[in-house]
Design a protein around this motif. Structure first.
Motif, short mmCIF file in Angstrom:
data_model
loop_
_atom_site.label_atom_id
_atom_site.label_comp_id
_atom_site.label_asym_id
_atom_site.label_seq_id
_atom_site.Cartn_x
_atom_site.Cartn_y
_atom_site.Cartn_z
N ASP A 187 0.84 -1.19 0.00
CA ASP A 187 0.00 0.00 0.00
C ASP A 187 0.88 1.25 0.00
OD1 ASP A 187 1.01 -0.30 2.53
OD2 ASP A 187 -0.80 0.36 3.56
N GLY A 188 0.23 2.42 0.05
CA GLY A 188 0.98 3.68 0.08
C GLY A 188 1.59 4.04 -1.25
N SER A 228 -5.64 -6.20 -0.34
CA SER A 228 -6.02 -4.89 -0.87
C SER A 228 -6.30 -3.86 0.22
CB SER A 228 -7.25 -5.02 -1.77
OG SER A 228 -8.39 -5.41 -1.00
N GLY A 229 -5.93 -4.17 1.47
CA GLY A 229 -6.15 -3.25 2.58
C GLY A 229 -4.87 -2.52 2.97
N LYS A 230 -4.91 -1.91 4.15
CA LYS A 230 -3.77 -1.17 4.67
C LYS A 230 -2.85 -2.09 5.47
CE LYS A 230 -6.11 3.31 4.94
NZ LYS A 230 -6.43 4.48 5.80
N LEU A 231 -1.56 -1.77 5.48
CA LEU A 231 -0.59 -2.55 6.22
C LEU A 231 -1.00 -2.65 7.69
CD1 LEU A 231 2.25 -3.92 5.95
CD2 LEU A 231 3.19 -1.77 6.83
N TYR A 250 -2.55 -7.39 5.36
CA TYR A 250 -3.23 -6.20 4.82
C TYR A 250 -4.74 -6.34 5.02
CZ TYR A 250 1.25 -5.12 2.66
OH TYR A 250 2.58 -4.82 2.46
N SER A 251 -5.12 -6.79 6.22
CA SER A 251 -6.52 -7.13 6.48
C SER A 251 -7.40 -5.94 6.80
CB SER A 251 -6.59 -8.14 7.63
OG SER A 251 -5.89 -7.67 8.77
N LEU A 252 -6.84 -4.81 7.24
CA LEU A 252 -7.65 -3.67 7.64
C LEU A 252 -7.99 -2.78 6.44
CD1 LEU A 252 -6.05 -2.49 11.02
CD2 LEU A 252 -8.13 -3.81 10.67
N CYS A 253 -9.21 -2.24 6.46
CA CYS A 253 -9.65 -1.23 5.48
C CYS A 253 -9.48 -1.74 4.05
CB CYS A 253 -8.89 0.08 5.68
SG CYS A 253 -9.62 1.50 4.83
N GLN A 254 -10.16 -2.82 3.73
CA GLN A 254 -10.06 -3.40 2.40
C GLN A 254 -10.62 -2.46 1.32
OE1 GLN A 254 -9.02 -6.90 1.53
NE2 GLN A 254 -7.95 -6.41 3.41
N GLY A 255 -10.04 -2.57 0.13
CA GLY A 255 -10.56 -1.80 -1.00
C GLY A 255 -9.94 -0.43 -1.18
N ILE A 256 -8.79 -0.14 -0.54
CA ILE A 256 -8.15 1.15 -0.77
C ILE A 256 -7.65 1.22 -2.21
CG2 ILE A 256 -7.51 1.44 1.65
CD1 ILE A 256 -4.70 0.52 0.93
N THR A 257 -7.45 2.42 -2.70
CA THR A 257 -7.09 2.60 -4.11
C THR A 257 -5.59 2.69 -4.35
OG1 THR A 257 -7.37 4.99 -3.89
CG2 THR A 257 -9.27 3.73 -4.66
N ASN A 258 -4.81 3.10 -3.35
CA ASN A 258 -3.37 3.29 -3.56
C ASN A 258 -2.59 2.05 -3.11
OD1 ASN A 258 -3.95 3.79 -0.85
ND2 ASN A 258 -2.20 5.17 -0.61
#
Length: 211
Positions: A26-27, A112-115, A96-104
């Protein structure tokens, strides 16, 4: 464009602490375009510039300075590090289980989530396990909503009861106490079996003077 620096190592006359890092999914940076006037501009749409990747800290190892090699710029050569010679260490595990579906992100599916930090394990000599890991829980089942750029309140916290009405200022000003702990750390299991549980409460916003 964002710039940041990483600590590669900290050394004394006899020892060195090496910070082992790797690319995170991510990021991802936004793509920089040149418009007609030659000014830089950012394009929207999330995953756009995969050439620049943020790093995650995988481990920290303490070694004798004679047991590692440095390149011409003074950075430790990872190929020269023999973990069998490590004196102490701590290793971090993520998903990367938190906040799935981020775009970056370049991750897909469950990545597909945040680290998300899952555990920290302390190692002894030769990278042998010294203690059971510290484990981190985020209450995934109940408070792990997918990403939505509009679901936030004035305090920057997640807001579940988002609506697309005309009064967007009032929407962001009013908090949602039921979802203030979304994506937040819920529990830590200590290496000795102890348990720490976190509770959260919502901030209140009324008004600013003369507004």
């Amino acid at each position: 464009r964002k710039q940041y620096k990483l600590v590669d190592h900290i050394k004394t006359a006899t020892h060195v602490a090496w910070f082992k890092t790797s690319d995170r999914l991510d990021g991802i940076a936004a793509l920089v375009n040149k418009n007609v006037s030659g000014q830089s501009g950012l394009t929207g749409g999330g995953r756009t510039d995969n050439s620049f990747r943020l790093k995650k800290l995988d481990a920290i190892y303490l070694l004798k300075i004679d047991d590692v090699q440095f390149d011409a710029s003074g950075v430790i050569l990872p190929s020269s590090v023999d973990l069998q010679k490590a004196i102490r260490g701590v290793e971090f595990a993520y998903d990367y289980s938190l906040c799935q579906g981020i775009t970056n992100t370049v991750g897909t599916g469950t990545n597909s989530g945040k680290l998300t930090l899952k555990s920290a394990t302390f190692k002894g000599e030769r990278s042998r396990g010294a203690l059971p890991p510290y484990s981190f829980s985020y209450n995934h089942e109940q408070k792990n909503p997918s990403y939505n750029k509009d679901q936030w309140d004035r305090w920057g916290m997640y807001k579940a009861n988002w609506g697309s009405g005309n009064d967007q200022d009032a929407h962001h000003r009013n908090t949602d106490p039921s979802s203030v702990d979304a994506w937040s750390l819920a529990q830590i299991i200590l290496s000795d079996g102890g348990l720490m549980t976190m509770k959260y409460e919502s901030d209140d916003y009324y008004k600013v003077q003369d507004s």
